[in-house]
Motif scaffolding. Sequence first.
Motif, PDB file in Angstrom:
ATOM      1  N   ASN A 165       0.827  -1.217   0.000  1.00 30.91           N
ATOM      2  CA  ASN A 165       0.000   0.000   0.000  1.00 30.91           C
ATOM      3  C   ASN A 165       0.856   1.259   0.000  1.00 30.91           C
ATOM      4  OD1 ASN A 165      -2.423  -1.361  -0.055  1.00 30.91           O
ATOM      5  ND2 ASN A 165      -2.599  -1.468   2.187  1.00 30.91           N
ATOM      6  N   ARG A 166       1.967   1.217   0.751  1.00 32.12           N
ATOM      7  CA  ARG A 166       2.870   2.374   0.800  1.00 32.12           C
ATOM      8  C   ARG A 166       3.482   2.623  -0.579  1.00 32.12           C
ATOM      9  NH1 ARG A 166       4.659   0.933   5.643  1.00 32.12           N
ATOM     10  NH2 ARG A 166       6.409  -0.218   4.790  1.00 32.12           N
ATOM     11  N   ILE A 167       3.892   1.529  -1.254  1.00 37.79           N
ATOM     12  CA  ILE A 167       4.465   1.662  -2.599  1.00 37.79           C
ATOM     13  C   ILE A 167       3.403   2.175  -3.575  1.00 37.79           C
ATOM     14  CG2 ILE A 167       5.471   0.352  -4.525  1.00 37.79           C
ATOM     15  CD1 ILE A 167       6.758  -1.486  -2.415  1.00 37.79           C
ATOM     16  N   ASP A 168       2.161   1.694  -3.419  1.00 40.23           N
ATOM     17  CA  ASP A 168       1.067   2.128  -4.288  1.00 40.23           C
ATOM     18  C   ASP A 168       0.845   3.637  -4.172  1.00 40.23           C
ATOM     19  OD1 ASP A 168      -0.993   1.941  -6.080  1.00 40.23           O
ATOM     20  OD2 ASP A 168      -2.464   1.243  -4.615  1.00 40.23           O
ATOM     21  N   ARG A 169       0.948   4.154  -2.949  1.00 40.95           N
ATOM     22  CA  ARG A 169       0.761   5.598  -2.740  1.00 40.95           C
ATOM     23  C   ARG A 169       1.945   6.402  -3.259  1.00 40.95           C
ATOM     24  NH1 ARG A 169      -1.169   3.805   2.319  1.00 40.95           N
ATOM     25  NH2 ARG A 169       0.781   4.455   3.330  1.00 40.95           N
ATOM     26  N   PHE A 171       3.652   6.021  -6.037  1.00 42.41           N
ATOM     27  CA  PHE A 171       3.667   6.211  -7.482  1.00 42.41           C
ATOM     28  C   PHE A 171       2.243   6.418  -7.997  1.00 42.41           C
ATOM     29  CE2 PHE A 171       7.153   2.936  -6.749  1.00 42.41           C
ATOM     30  CZ  PHE A 171       8.163   3.897  -6.647  1.00 42.41           C
ATOM     31  N   PRO A 172       1.845   7.662  -8.242  1.00 42.61           N
ATOM     32  CA  PRO A 172       0.459   7.938  -8.679  1.00 42.61           C
ATOM     33  C   PRO A 172       0.107   7.273 -10.011  1.00 42.61           C
ATOM     34  CG  PRO A 172       1.604   9.955  -8.014  1.00 42.61           C
ATOM     35  CD  PRO A 172       2.631   8.884  -8.074  1.00 42.61           C
ATOM     36  N   GLU A 173       1.068   7.164 -10.942  1.00 41.04           N
ATOM     37  CA  GLU A 173       0.751   6.615 -12.262  1.00 41.04           C
ATOM     38  C   GLU A 173       0.743   5.089 -12.271  1.00 41.04           C
ATOM     39  OE1 GLU A 173       5.092   8.007 -12.588  1.00 41.04           O
ATOM     40  OE2 GLU A 173       3.476   7.992 -11.130  1.00 41.04           O
ATOM     41  N   MET A 174       0.999   4.476 -11.124  1.00 43.99           N
ATOM     42  CA  MET A 174       1.046   3.014 -11.022  1.00 43.99           C
ATOM     43  C   MET A 174      -0.004   2.552 -10.017  1.00 43.99           C
ATOM     44  SD  MET A 174       4.228   0.686  -9.630  1.00 43.99           S
ATOM     45  CE  MET A 174       5.357   0.917 -10.977  1.00 43.99           C
ATOM     46  N   SER A 175      -0.896   1.648 -10.439  1.00 46.13           N
ATOM     47  CA  SER A 175      -1.876   1.108  -9.482  1.00 46.13           C
ATOM     48  C   SER A 175      -1.548  -0.360  -9.223  1.00 46.13           C
ATOM     49  CB  SER A 175      -3.295   1.239 -10.041  1.00 46.13           C
ATOM     50  OG  SER A 175      -3.486   0.344 -11.105  1.00 46.13           O
ATOM     51  N   ILE A 176      -1.667  -0.773  -7.971  1.00 50.79           N
ATOM     52  CA  ILE A 176      -1.318  -2.140  -7.570  1.00 50.79           C
ATOM     53  C   ILE A 176      -2.522  -2.792  -6.909  1.00 50.79           C
ATOM     54  CG2 ILE A 176       0.264  -3.575  -6.233  1.00 50.79           C
ATOM     55  CD1 ILE A 176       2.260  -1.275  -6.244  1.00 50.79           C
ATOM     56  N   ARG A 262      10.510  -2.198  -3.198  1.00 51.07           N
ATOM     57  CA  ARG A 262      10.393  -0.775  -3.567  1.00 51.07           C
ATOM     58  C   ARG A 262      11.363  -0.436  -4.709  1.00 51.07           C
ATOM     59  NH1 ARG A 262      10.314   1.509   1.412  1.00 51.07           N
ATOM     60  NH2 ARG A 262      12.547   1.856   1.493  1.00 51.07           N
ATOM     61  N   SER A 263      12.594  -0.969  -4.645  1.00 47.18           N
ATOM     62  CA  SER A 263      13.567  -0.712  -5.706  1.00 47.18           C
ATOM     63  C   SER A 263      13.091  -1.292  -7.027  1.00 47.18           C
ATOM     64  CB  SER A 263      14.934  -1.320  -5.337  1.00 47.18           C
ATOM     65  OG  SER A 263      15.428  -0.765  -4.151  1.00 47.18           O
ATOM     66  N   PHE A 264      12.515  -2.503  -6.968  1.00 48.83           N
ATOM     67  CA  PHE A 264      12.024  -3.140  -8.190  1.00 48.83           C
ATOM     68  C   PHE A 264      10.874  -2.333  -8.788  1.00 48.83           C
ATOM     69  CE2 PHE A 264       9.005  -6.091 -10.219  1.00 48.83           C
ATOM     70  CZ  PHE A 264       9.809  -6.544 -11.258  1.00 48.83           C
ATOM     71  N   MET A 265       9.950  -1.876  -7.932  1.00 51.27           N
ATOM     72  CA  MET A 265       8.808  -1.094  -8.433  1.00 51.27           C
ATOM     73  C   MET A 265       9.272   0.254  -8.998  1.00 51.27           C
ATOM     74  SD  MET A 265       6.117  -2.903  -8.213  1.00 51.27           S
ATOM     75  CE  MET A 265       5.393  -4.293  -7.349  1.00 51.27           C
TER      76      MET A 265
END
Length: 309
Positions: A165-169, A171-176, A262-265
């Motif tokens: 969820n933290r990673i999703d927030r 990056f706005p252009e990326m939805s997970i 996080r690095s991969f995303m």
Amino acid sequence: GVLSPGVNLEAFSQAIAAIQALRSSVTRVFDCLKDGMRNKETLEGREKGFVAAFQESLHSVSRDLGELERLSNLVGKPSENHPLHNSGLLSLDPVQDKTPLYSQLLQAYKWSNKLQYHAGLASGLLNQQSLKRSANQMGVSAKRRPKAQPTTLVLPPQYVDDVINRIDRMFPEMSIQLSRPNGTSAMLLVTLGKVLKVIVVMRSLFIDRTIVKGYNENVYTEDGKLDIWSKSNYQVFQKVTDHATTALLHYQLPQMPDVVVRSFMTWLRSYIKLFQAPCQRCGKFLQDGLPPTWRDFRTLEAFHDTCRQ
């Protein structure tokens, strides 16, 4: 003939005497070479005298060496002394042909020692490289990092959800979208703008495999589950899938799995301009009909697959 196991003391003392005789005869050879040709009336006489003395010295060395080899066969071999505790008693078994347990034990012991040594060397080298290769946090502040890092391999599902969820927030252009169709292991469907979709199969917080498909391609099977097996119909996304698999091997930091994800995303997000960014080396948009599909792990710059070499 060869005596039974154990040391033949009489042959042993004779062998020591033979070693002393051999050393004396070798010394005589060097003395002969050192003295050279003695003073004789003619040059021919001096050469003959030198060759005769030298041959006699070499013959005595050969004779003493043969005697020493004969005696060494009579001495017998003491059992090898290794720190294998009571297993050393196995070497006393006279039927070595049928039960060569002790020699096999010694071989296994030496092999495990060598393996331990090489594993230690490999561990040292990998620890030197881990931070250099993997701590690509792309400017993420330390405040966002969780206070305590779980050290076990099996992390609670709630912790995994929080990290995603933290990673999703971030990056706005990326939805997970996170789902767990088969128990506790998470599966992610990552949609990057209107460019591509990525299926990420996770084991706890460790990424097992990933498949990249086009934005308009179907990512579900007939029964509505994520299709984690079939590859993309397009060569460009097959290439990106190969590069993503390489990225999973590059970003490795077992002690901090959330940093790895996080690095991969972050690396994956750089594909938002897959069809817009020119190659940083040749400056072209297309090569062999494909856009630059490679993204540098450190700088995230775009390269054609052949231009990155």
